[in-house]
Design a protein around this motif. Structure first.
Motif, PDB file in Angstrom:
ATOM      1  N   PRO A 289      11.802   0.652   2.622  1.00  0.00           N
ATOM      2  CA  PRO A 289      11.505  -0.413   1.652  1.00  0.00           C
ATOM      3  C   PRO A 289      10.426  -0.013   0.651  1.00  0.00           C
ATOM      4  O   PRO A 289      10.485  -0.437  -0.506  1.00  0.00           O
ATOM      5  N   ALA A 290       9.457   0.802   1.078  1.00  0.00           N
ATOM      6  CA  ALA A 290       8.425   1.243   0.133  1.00  0.00           C
ATOM      7  C   ALA A 290       9.016   2.158  -0.934  1.00  0.00           C
ATOM      8  O   ALA A 290       8.617   2.103  -2.105  1.00  0.00           O
ATOM      9  N   LEU A 291       9.984   2.999  -0.555  1.00  0.00           N
ATOM     10  CA  LEU A 291      10.656   3.832  -1.553  1.00  0.00           C
ATOM     11  C   LEU A 291      11.442   2.971  -2.538  1.00  0.00           C
ATOM     12  O   LEU A 291      11.442   3.236  -3.751  1.00  0.00           O
ATOM     13  N   ALA A 292      12.125   1.937  -2.036  1.00  0.00           N
ATOM     14  CA  ALA A 292      12.896   1.057  -2.917  1.00  0.00           C
ATOM     15  C   ALA A 292      12.003   0.355  -3.925  1.00  0.00           C
ATOM     16  O   ALA A 292      12.416   0.108  -5.065  1.00  0.00           O
ATOM     17  N   LEU A 293      10.776   0.033  -3.539  1.00  0.00           N
ATOM     18  CA  LEU A 293       9.843  -0.623  -4.447  1.00  0.00           C
ATOM     19  C   LEU A 293       9.081   0.377  -5.305  1.00  0.00           C
ATOM     20  O   LEU A 293       8.841   0.150  -6.492  1.00  0.00           O
ATOM     21  N   GLY A 294       8.649   1.482  -4.699  1.00  0.00           N
ATOM     22  CA  GLY A 294       7.735   2.391  -5.375  1.00  0.00           C
ATOM     23  C   GLY A 294       8.383   3.279  -6.413  1.00  0.00           C
ATOM     24  O   GLY A 294       7.746   3.621  -7.421  1.00  0.00           O
TER      25      GLY A 294
ATOM     26  N   ALA B  50       4.784   8.482 -10.598  1.00  0.00           N
ATOM     27  CA  ALA B  50       4.195   8.525 -11.940  1.00  0.00           C
ATOM     28  C   ALA B  50       3.614   9.907 -12.237  1.00  0.00           C
ATOM     29  O   ALA B  50       3.712  10.402 -13.372  1.00  0.00           O
ATOM     30  N   SER B  51       3.030  10.552 -11.229  1.00  0.00           N
ATOM     31  CA  SER B  51       2.479  11.893 -11.426  1.00  0.00           C
ATOM     32  C   SER B  51       3.582  12.887 -11.762  1.00  0.00           C
ATOM     33  O   SER B  51       3.408  13.762 -12.633  1.00  0.00           O
ATOM     34  N   LEU B  52       4.729  12.764 -11.101  1.00  0.00           N
ATOM     35  CA  LEU B  52       5.846  13.658 -11.393  1.00  0.00           C
ATOM     36  C   LEU B  52       6.390  13.418 -12.805  1.00  0.00           C
ATOM     37  O   LEU B  52       6.768  14.361 -13.498  1.00  0.00           O
ATOM     38  N   VAL B  53       6.429  12.144 -13.222  1.00  0.00           N
ATOM     39  CA  VAL B  53       6.911  11.833 -14.572  1.00  0.00           C
ATOM     40  C   VAL B  53       6.014  12.472 -15.632  1.00  0.00           C
ATOM     41  O   VAL B  53       6.502  12.968 -16.661  1.00  0.00           O
ATOM     42  N   CYS B  54       4.700  12.469 -15.380  1.00  0.00           N
ATOM     43  CA  CYS B  54       3.734  12.985 -16.367  1.00  0.00           C
ATOM     44  C   CYS B  54       3.419  14.462 -16.175  1.00  0.00           C
ATOM     45  O   CYS B  54       2.595  15.012 -16.933  1.00  0.00           O
ATOM     46  N   ALA B  55       4.026  15.120 -15.192  1.00  0.00           N
ATOM     47  CA  ALA B  55       3.610  16.478 -14.837  1.00  0.00           C
ATOM     48  C   ALA B  55       3.786  17.451 -15.994  1.00  0.00           C
ATOM     49  O   ALA B  55       2.898  18.279 -16.275  1.00  0.00           O
TER      50      ALA B  55
ATOM     51  N   THR C 137       0.825  -1.203   0.000  1.00  0.00           N
ATOM     52  CA  THR C 137       0.000   0.000   0.000  1.00  0.00           C
ATOM     53  C   THR C 137       0.863   1.258   0.000  1.00  0.00           C
ATOM     54  O   THR C 137       0.628   2.194  -0.780  1.00  0.00           O
ATOM     55  N   VAL C 138       1.876   1.291   0.866  1.00  0.00           N
ATOM     56  CA  VAL C 138       2.750   2.463   0.920  1.00  0.00           C
ATOM     57  C   VAL C 138       3.559   2.587  -0.370  1.00  0.00           C
ATOM     58  O   VAL C 138       3.721   3.685  -0.921  1.00  0.00           O
ATOM     59  N   ALA C 139       4.066   1.455  -0.875  1.00  0.00           N
ATOM     60  CA  ALA C 139       4.838   1.488  -2.125  1.00  0.00           C
ATOM     61  C   ALA C 139       3.982   1.933  -3.295  1.00  0.00           C
ATOM     62  O   ALA C 139       4.448   2.662  -4.183  1.00  0.00           O
ATOM     63  N   LEU C 140       2.725   1.513  -3.320  1.00  0.00           N
ATOM     64  CA  LEU C 140       1.833   1.910  -4.407  1.00  0.00           C
ATOM     65  C   LEU C 140       1.554   3.411  -4.355  1.00  0.00           C
ATOM     66  O   LEU C 140       1.488   4.079  -5.399  1.00  0.00           O
ATOM     67  N   ALA C 141       1.392   3.964  -3.147  1.00  0.00           N
ATOM     68  CA  ALA C 141       1.198   5.409  -3.019  1.00  0.00           C
ATOM     69  C   ALA C 141       2.422   6.168  -3.526  1.00  0.00           C
ATOM     70  O   ALA C 141       2.302   7.187  -4.234  1.00  0.00           O
ATOM     71  N   ILE C 142       3.617   5.662  -3.199  1.00  0.00           N
ATOM     72  CA  ILE C 142       4.844   6.291  -3.694  1.00  0.00           C
ATOM     73  C   ILE C 142       4.943   6.158  -5.211  1.00  0.00           C
ATOM     74  O   ILE C 142       5.364   7.092  -5.914  1.00  0.00           O
TER      75      ILE C 142
ATOM     76  N   PRO D 213      11.049   2.774  -8.675  1.00  0.00           N
ATOM     77  CA  PRO D 213      11.145   2.192 -10.025  1.00  0.00           C
ATOM     78  C   PRO D 213       9.781   1.865 -10.633  1.00  0.00           C
ATOM     79  O   PRO D 213       9.556   2.089 -11.820  1.00  0.00           O
ATOM     80  N   ALA D 214       8.858   1.334  -9.811  1.00  0.00           N
ATOM     81  CA  ALA D 214       7.534   1.003 -10.337  1.00  0.00           C
ATOM     82  C   ALA D 214       6.803   2.253 -10.805  1.00  0.00           C
ATOM     83  O   ALA D 214       6.137   2.255 -11.857  1.00  0.00           O
ATOM     84  N   GLY D 215       6.909   3.342 -10.058  1.00  0.00           N
ATOM     85  CA  GLY D 215       6.257   4.584 -10.464  1.00  0.00           C
ATOM     86  C   GLY D 215       6.837   5.153 -11.740  1.00  0.00           C
ATOM     87  O   GLY D 215       6.113   5.732 -12.562  1.00  0.00           O
ATOM     88  N   ALA D 216       8.150   4.997 -11.932  1.00  0.00           N
ATOM     89  CA  ALA D 216       8.762   5.492 -13.167  1.00  0.00           C
ATOM     90  C   ALA D 216       8.242   4.719 -14.375  1.00  0.00           C
ATOM     91  O   ALA D 216       7.954   5.306 -15.429  1.00  0.00           O
ATOM     92  N   VAL D 217       8.110   3.388 -14.244  1.00  0.00           N
ATOM     93  CA  VAL D 217       7.564   2.593 -15.349  1.00  0.00           C
ATOM     94  C   VAL D 217       6.115   2.977 -15.629  1.00  0.00           C
ATOM     95  O   VAL D 217       5.712   3.197 -16.781  1.00  0.00           O
ATOM     96  N   LEU D 218       5.300   3.076 -14.580  1.00  0.00           N
ATOM     97  CA  LEU D 218       3.899   3.453 -14.768  1.00  0.00           C
ATOM     98  C   LEU D 218       3.777   4.848 -15.380  1.00  0.00           C
ATOM     99  O   LEU D 218       2.928   5.087 -16.246  1.00  0.00           O
ATOM    100  N   GLY D 219       4.634   5.759 -14.917  1.00  0.00           N
ATOM    101  CA  GLY D 219       4.587   7.111 -15.459  1.00  0.00           C
ATOM    102  C   GLY D 219       4.917   7.163 -16.939  1.00  0.00           C
ATOM    103  O   GLY D 219       4.279   7.894 -17.705  1.00  0.00           O
ATOM    104  N   ARG D 220       5.884   6.372 -17.360  1.00  0.00           N
ATOM    105  CA  ARG D 220       6.249   6.379 -18.782  1.00  0.00           C
ATOM    106  C   ARG D 220       5.148   5.741 -19.625  1.00  0.00           C
ATOM    107  O   ARG D 220       4.877   6.184 -20.748  1.00  0.00           O
TER     108      ARG D 220
END
Length: 569
Positions: free
Chosen positions: A174-179, A113-118, A103-108, A181-188
């Motif tokens: 740990p949530a930052l370590a997971l979130g 992803a929002s920053l990537v698409c901003a 949950t925390v990683a998904l929020a991160i 890279p995942a957010g960067a992929v989702l953002g792209r």
């Protein structure tokens, strides 16, 4: 109904396959249990026979499966072969820890992803924001990110706890370590769809009427999310079941780590219960995603009234991929004449110098030489697996009713667990690691293909062409594949470094490349304990892996830009 039956059959087949795993491998579970419980006892035939009798192993795998399945009906998953404790409470506790971390990683990830698409949202789609920086972030290995965060933020700066699992503060690193890279992929992936949504007539009309830009951006996000939600579902399950390395770095008793430890110890009841929990989580996520897509799109998806979101990608600067490729080639060419196996204990963990531009490792070996020689194995094998995953993902994505439950089932099995299952039957080695990674690498690409095809089939030009009598083959070749293949290809290239890292992670566990192989990800794994004392030993292979990811994304953007320019001409 047929889809539910297919999904249930896959889950039953996987759990049953795990249940008979020790017998497929030809190993003796009683010997494993004896070594785990009391290593000082000799494995005499009498002792092993007593263990088999107490665990019911002498009655065969199918008797064990029947007893285990019967206990599940009452919420009883049996007792651990190793500890003797009840399995159900332990797995539920591990699932709770993983769900909190997820949950925390998904929020991160959403914030990232929002920053990537901003920039794309701020400029109305005229300028893209997903550049090289987000590509590098998307390719960062989770265990490297976790190690750096634990060492720098947790140990050296002391801002957050770096070890253990005792409360909300322990989830952040740990949530930052997971979130991230995942957010960067989702953002792209989202950044691929937003320009098409912002170029639709409703968005232009809203801008002309003076509607605030943030309201238009919010509707554009809603318009683009249906094509992304299936991949978001894959990330949800992947963050929970695939975060084995992060859970080990931070000592988190999560579901992925629990399942992996059970697989390594051949603790069959825990392994079966953990795998079943992963499958149920994948199924629940998939079932929740489908109505959410319908809710966001409404009747337009059903009635075939959607315009296509895919727009030509602006031509990328040709210099970017050429420069990145030149840097990578220079590293390889410079390091190939050097000996990657030459030991010099007097030069252990030396910093970069003219004699050793990348420094040396814990055995005094030249890191530049090891990085250069490791490029051959890493790149060739990762490229072959990525190509096979792309082909498999596209072909299965064309059959969503068949592939949907299969994708959910495969995605619930982390590559590490898949490698353990393959190794138990076929043995270890580089071929085993490649087979295990290839067995799961196609799932995100198939989900992406199916989601894009579903949305593309509802576009006006496709429905109009079908109404004019065009055949399915013509629609697929002329209307659907040209719109779907470019973003899926970019997605596959974006995952190329992750494939290389997955191979290396399996080698680190003894399931893939073996020492003294200089495979890139293995270099990361074997030098990670020295990250605080000799950061260059980790940064050198990490840098070339990030460079590979940036090169893959830049090359994909450049190729798409060239294709667009040719079509315009």
């Amino acid at each position: 109904m047929p889809t539910l039956l297919w999904r249930a059959a896959l889950a039953i087949a996987l759990v049953c396959g795990i249940g008979v795993l020790p017998w497929l491998a030809g190993s003796d579970p009683a010997l494993t249990v004896l070594k785990a419980r009391s290593q000082d006892r000799d494995p005499t035939p009498e002792v092993l026979a007593d263990i088999r009798t107490r665990l019911g192993l002498d009655k065969g795998p199918f008797h064990l499966l029947a007893g285990w399945a019967g206990g599940l009906a009452h919420g009883d998953a049996g007792r651990s072969w190793i500890s003797g404790g009840e399995v159900t409470p332990a797995v539920l506790q591990a699932l709770g820890a993983s769900l909190l971390l997820m949950t925390v990683a998904l929020a991160i990830a959403v914030c990232t992803a929002s920053l990537v698409c901003a920039r794309t949202l701020r400029t109305g789609g005229t300028r893209r924001s997903g550049g090289t920086g987000s590509a590098v972030l998307a390719t960062l290995p989770e265990f490297l990110t976790a190690s750096v965060l634990a060492t720098v933020v947790g140990v050296q700066l002391g801002w957050l706890p770096a070890l253990g699992w005792y409360g909300p503060r322990w989830t952040l690193l740990p949530a930052l370590a997971l979130g991230l890279p995942a957010g960067a992929v989702l953002g792209r992936l989202l950044d691929d769809l937003l320009p098409g949504a912002l170029a639709e007539p409703w968005a232009r009309a809203a801008a002309a009427r003076g509607i605030p830009r943030h309201r238009v951006a919010r509707q554009a996000l809603r318009r683009s999310l249906p094509g992304l939600l299936p991949n978001l579902g894959l990330f949800v399950v992947g963050l929970t079941g695939g975060a084995v390395a992060v859970e080990q770095v931070f000592d988190i008793p999560g579901l992925g780590r629990t399942t992996l430890q059970a697989a390594l110890a051949q603790d069959l009841p825990v392994l079966q219960a953990g795998t079943l929990a992963l499958l149920l989580l994948a199924t629940a996520t998939a079932l929740a995603i489908r109505p959410l897509v319908r809710l966001l799109v409404g009747p337009a998806l059903r009635d075939g009234a959607l315009p296509a979101l895919h727009r030509p990608v602006p031509p990328a600067r040709r210099a970017a991929p050429v420069t990145l490729a030149a840097v990578l080639l220079a590293v390889v060419v410079t390091g190939l004449p050097r000996d990657p196996l030459a030991l010099d204990t007097a030069e252990r963990l030396r910093p970069p110098s003219p004699g050793h531009p990348f420094g040396t490792d814990a055995l005094g070996r030249d890191l530049l030489a090891r990085v250069a020689h490791g490029a051959l194995d890493t790149l060739l094998l990762a490229l072959a697996i990525s190509a096979a995953a792309l082909l498999t993902g596209v072909l299965l994505g064309l059959l969503p009713r068949f592939s949907g439950p299969l994708v959910d089932t495969v995605n619930a099995v982390p590559p590490v667990l898949a490698a353990l299952l393959v190794t138990a039957v076929a043995g270890g080695g580089p071929g085993t690691a490649a087979l295990a990674v290839a067995a799961v690498a196609w799932a995100p690409l198939a989900a992406h293909t199916a989601a894009l095809l579903r949305q593309e089939r509802a576009t006006l030009h496709v429905t109009a062409t079908a109404a004019l009598g065009a055949s399915r083959r013509y629609l697929l070749r002329r209307g659907l594949l040209p719109a779907v293949l470019p973003p899926v290809l970019r997605h596959a290239l974006l995952r190329l470094p992750g494939v290389a890292l997955a191979l290396a992670s399996l080698g680190f566990l003894g399931l893939g490349a073996q020492p003294p192989s200089p495979e890139w990800g293995r270099l990361l794994a074997e030098n990670q304990p020295y990250a605080e004392r000799a950061p260059w030993a980790v940064l050198a292979p990490a840098a070339v892996l990030a460079l590979l990811g940036a090169l893959a994304v830049a090359a994909a953007a450049s190729a798409e830009g060239a294709r667009t320019a040719r079509k315009s001409a």
